[in-house]
Design a protein around this motif. Structure first.
Motif, PDB file in Angstrom:
ATOM      1  N   ARG A 236       0.831  -1.210   0.000  1.00 53.54           N
ATOM      2  CA  ARG A 236       0.000   0.000   0.000  1.00 53.54           C
ATOM      3  C   ARG A 236       0.862   1.255   0.000  1.00 53.54           C
ATOM      4  N   ASP A 237       1.880   1.287   0.855  1.00 52.85           N
ATOM      5  CA  ASP A 237       2.737   2.464   0.940  1.00 52.85           C
ATOM      6  C   ASP A 237       3.449   2.717  -0.388  1.00 52.85           C
ATOM      7  N   MET A 242       3.909   5.954  -5.411  1.00 49.81           N
ATOM      8  CA  MET A 242       4.040   6.046  -6.859  1.00 49.81           C
ATOM      9  C   MET A 242       2.973   6.969  -7.446  1.00 49.81           C
ATOM     10  N   ASP A 243       1.755   6.897  -6.916  1.00 49.85           N
ATOM     11  CA  ASP A 243       0.694   7.802  -7.386  1.00 49.85           C
ATOM     12  C   ASP A 243       1.062   9.258  -7.108  1.00 49.85           C
ATOM     13  N   LEU A 244       1.577   9.514  -5.920  1.00 48.01           N
ATOM     14  CA  LEU A 244       1.936  10.875  -5.565  1.00 48.01           C
ATOM     15  C   LEU A 244       3.117  11.375  -6.404  1.00 48.01           C
ATOM     16  N   CYS A 245       4.089  10.509  -6.653  1.00 51.67           N
ATOM     17  CA  CYS A 245       5.225  10.903  -7.491  1.00 51.67           C
ATOM     18  C   CYS A 245       4.786  11.184  -8.917  1.00 51.67           C
ATOM     19  N   ASP A 254       4.278  19.963 -17.064  1.00 45.12           N
ATOM     20  CA  ASP A 254       3.535  21.140 -17.520  1.00 45.12           C
ATOM     21  C   ASP A 254       4.214  22.450 -17.150  1.00 45.12           C
ATOM     22  N   MET A 255       4.901  22.508 -15.993  1.00 41.05           N
ATOM     23  CA  MET A 255       5.300  23.805 -15.441  1.00 41.05           C
ATOM     24  C   MET A 255       6.800  23.984 -15.205  1.00 41.05           C
ATOM     25  N   LEU A 256       7.592  22.928 -15.294  1.00 39.57           N
ATOM     26  CA  LEU A 256       9.015  23.042 -14.962  1.00 39.57           C
ATOM     27  C   LEU A 256       9.805  23.572 -16.151  1.00 39.57           C
ATOM     28  N   LYS A 257      10.684  24.548 -15.877  1.00 42.79           N
ATOM     29  CA  LYS A 257      11.498  25.150 -16.920  1.00 42.79           C
ATOM     30  C   LYS A 257      12.550  24.179 -17.445  1.00 42.79           C
ATOM     31  N   VAL A 258      13.061  24.495 -18.622  1.00 40.34           N
ATOM     32  CA  VAL A 258      14.220  23.777 -19.141  1.00 40.34           C
ATOM     33  C   VAL A 258      15.390  23.979 -18.177  1.00 40.34           C
ATOM     34  N   ASP A 259      16.111  22.896 -17.888  1.00 37.73           N
ATOM     35  CA  ASP A 259      17.213  22.862 -16.911  1.00 37.73           C
ATOM     36  C   ASP A 259      16.718  22.963 -15.471  1.00 37.73           C
ATOM     37  N   GLY A 260      15.395  22.879 -15.243  1.00 39.20           N
ATOM     38  CA  GLY A 260      14.867  22.829 -13.890  1.00 39.20           C
ATOM     39  C   GLY A 260      15.082  21.465 -13.259  1.00 39.20           C
ATOM     40  N   HIS A 261      14.859  21.392 -11.936  1.00 37.34           N
ATOM     41  CA  HIS A 261      15.139  20.175 -11.172  1.00 37.34           C
ATOM     42  C   HIS A 261      13.865  19.638 -10.520  1.00 37.34           C
ATOM     43  N   PHE A 262      13.934  18.353 -10.149  1.00 40.77           N
ATOM     44  CA  PHE A 262      12.775  17.656  -9.587  1.00 40.77           C
ATOM     45  C   PHE A 262      13.266  16.692  -8.510  1.00 40.77           C
ATOM     46  N   VAL A 263      12.640  16.742  -7.329  1.00 43.53           N
ATOM     47  CA  VAL A 263      12.982  15.843  -6.224  1.00 43.53           C
ATOM     48  C   VAL A 263      11.690  15.238  -5.695  1.00 43.53           C
ATOM     49  N   CYS A 264      11.639  13.925  -5.552  1.00 44.74           N
ATOM     50  CA  CYS A 264      10.434  13.282  -5.017  1.00 44.74           C
ATOM     51  C   CYS A 264      10.813  12.133  -4.088  1.00 44.74           C
ATOM     52  N   LYS A 265      10.032  12.002  -3.017  1.00 45.30           N
ATOM     53  CA  LYS A 265      10.195  10.895  -2.078  1.00 45.30           C
ATOM     54  C   LYS A 265       9.371   9.710  -2.541  1.00 45.30           C
ATOM     55  N   PHE A 266       9.925   8.503  -2.356  1.00 45.11           N
ATOM     56  CA  PHE A 266       9.169   7.303  -2.713  1.00 45.11           C
ATOM     57  C   PHE A 266       9.551   6.182  -1.762  1.00 45.11           C
ATOM     58  N   PHE A 267       8.684   5.175  -1.720  1.00 44.72           N
ATOM     59  CA  PHE A 267       8.954   3.960  -0.961  1.00 44.72           C
ATOM     60  C   PHE A 267       9.221   2.834  -1.958  1.00 44.72           C
ATOM     61  N   SER A 268      10.268   2.089  -1.704  1.00 49.81           N
ATOM     62  CA  SER A 268      10.758   1.107  -2.673  1.00 49.81           C
ATOM     63  C   SER A 268       9.713   0.059  -3.004  1.00 49.81           C
ATOM     64  N   GLY A 269       9.753  -0.405  -4.257  1.00 47.20           N
ATOM     65  CA  GLY A 269       8.830  -1.423  -4.736  1.00 47.20           C
ATOM     66  C   GLY A 269       9.019  -1.656  -6.220  1.00 47.20           C
ATOM     67  N   GLU A 271       7.380  -0.829  -8.888  1.00 45.41           N
ATOM     68  CA  GLU A 271       7.050   0.216  -9.861  1.00 45.41           C
ATOM     69  C   GLU A 271       8.060   1.352  -9.887  1.00 45.41           C
ATOM     70  N   GLU A 272       9.022   1.348  -8.991  1.00 50.28           N
ATOM     71  CA  GLU A 272       9.977   2.453  -8.958  1.00 50.28           C
ATOM     72  C   GLU A 272      10.838   2.488 -10.216  1.00 50.28           C
ATOM     73  N   LYS A 273      11.080   1.338 -10.847  1.00 50.40           N
ATOM     74  CA  LYS A 273      11.865   1.315 -12.084  1.00 50.40           C
ATOM     75  C   LYS A 273      11.121   2.000 -13.225  1.00 50.40           C
ATOM     76  N   LEU A 274       9.789   1.858 -13.240  1.00 45.77           N
ATOM     77  CA  LEU A 274       9.003   2.551 -14.261  1.00 45.77           C
ATOM     78  C   LEU A 274       9.080   4.064 -14.056  1.00 45.77           C
ATOM     79  N   LEU A 275       8.996   4.493 -12.803  1.00 45.45           N
ATOM     80  CA  LEU A 275       9.115   5.920 -12.516  1.00 45.45           C
ATOM     81  C   LEU A 275      10.492   6.434 -12.899  1.00 45.45           C
ATOM     82  N   GLU A 276      11.518   5.664 -12.600  1.00 48.07           N
ATOM     83  CA  GLU A 276      12.874   6.081 -12.954  1.00 48.07           C
ATOM     84  C   GLU A 276      13.021   6.226 -14.467  1.00 48.07           C
ATOM     85  N   ALA A 277      12.411   5.302 -15.223  1.00 49.60           N
ATOM     86  CA  ALA A 277      12.481   5.383 -16.679  1.00 49.60           C
ATOM     87  C   ALA A 277      11.789   6.651 -17.193  1.00 49.60           C
TER      88      ALA A 277
END
Length: 325
Positions: A236-237, A242-245, A254-269, A271-277
């Motif tokens: 469940r966690d 993954m939904d929140l990420c 939609d809103m991040l500029k070119v060369d902008g950055h992104f940081v997200c917390k996740f719990f291992s499982g 589907e994390e490889k799909l998110l990484e891709a």
């Protein structure tokens, strides 16, 4: 009738139609069980861990709202996420320690906008929107807010001359707009990345587990603790993280500029490889990181994606035109 015992005093609360407990009244059996649970070995271990936590002590001394600030500080030290004048969106900002760091790192001239489902006053220098980020209406409100260049920025005093750094940022913004115009296919300045206004998206969102009983026990009734703790059900966690990420990533598309950055917390499982891709299709560099300030027993990790690529659409990231969030 509920008998609540707080340190130093005793408070008796009676529900309508019941009588307060007298001195000789027998206590309910279930209440004795609650008292025992509050003094259990797990509660003692939790209290001991809090007292011995170096980062918690430092957060109190530095005036930070929680020890989580040091996770972001360590990520910034390693990846150089912040610079003055940035627009930062902090998703799941309560209780506000990440926003405190962002305000400090983006001053002067920066702006920080937090979003959380919990009612929470933002720290000084930041703005906040209360709402469920998975709801389209909340995301629309956030988009409208950040697209207004002046909203959430410090207001100059009347008669004060603009600072040199402010003039420099305005010139840099004008140059960036000109570059975006040159990149437009029709030569009108309406390139695909021209409407992007956010420099950094932070997502420390968690799914709060429901409060169903024992509301007078602080470790349960304090909503920020419930947001920080996992449910104990790994599947469940992981699925909720993954939904929140994905919701945060969709906003970044939609809103991040070119060369902008992104940081997200996740719990291992799984589907994390799909998110990484997906992140690798959108950013030049994608790293996994577990900051030193993150407790060893915690299953949380962070994806740190830096330098968004040019002309990356939702279809490029998700390989489909059907939008979920």
């Amino acid at each position: 009738m509920i008998d609540r015992v707080w340190p130093g005093r005793r408070l008796l609360l009676a529900w309508p139609g019941t009588r307060p407990l007298g001195a000789g009244a027998a206590r309910p059996a279930w209440l004795a069980g609650v008292r025992a649970a509050s003094n259990s070995s797990s509660s003692k271990r939790w209290n001991q861990r809090q007292q011995n936590d170096h980062y918690r002590k430092e957060a109190v001394l530095q005036g930070l709202r929680s020890r989580a600030a040091y996770k972001l500080l360590q990520l910034d030290h390693q990846y150089k996420l912040f610079r003055p004048g940035m627009t930062v969106v902090d998703l799941g900002f309560a209780p506000g320690s990440w926003s405190q760091v962002a305000v400090d790192r983006t001053s002067p001239g920066g702006r920080v906008v937090g979003v959380d489902i919990l009612p929470c006053a933002p720290p000084k220098g930041a703005s906040a929107i209360q709402g469920n980020f998975l709801a389209p209406a909340t995301q629309d409100s956030l988009r409208q807010y950040v697209r207004d260049h002046d909203r959430g920025r410090p207001v100059a005093r009347d008669g004060a001359a603009p600072a040199y750094l402010e003039l420099e940022r305005e010139q840099a913004a004008a140059d960036a707009a000109a570059d975006a115009g040159d990149a437009g296919a029709d030569g009108t300045g309406a390139g695909p990345d021209a409407d992007k206004v956010v420099d950094l998206v932070l997502s420390d969102m968690s799914d709060p587990w429901p409060l169903v009983e024992y509301p007078w026990i602080r470790t349960l009734s304090q909503p920020h603790y419930r947001m920080a703790n996992t449910s104990g059900i790994g599947v469940r966690d992981h699925a909720m993280s993954m939904d929140l990420c994905d919701a945060a990533l969709t906003f970044a598309v939609d809103m991040l500029k070119v060369d902008g950055h992104f940081v997200c917390k996740f719990f291992s499982g799984p589907e994390e490889k799909l998110l990484e891709a997906r992140l690798k299709r959108m950013f030049r560099t994608v790293k996994r990181n577990k900051p030193e300030a993150s407790r060893k027993a915690s299953r949380e990790m962070f994806f740190v994606a830096t330098r968004r690529k040019k002309n990356v659409s939702y279809e490029d990231v998700y390989l489909t035109s059907e939008r979920v969030w």
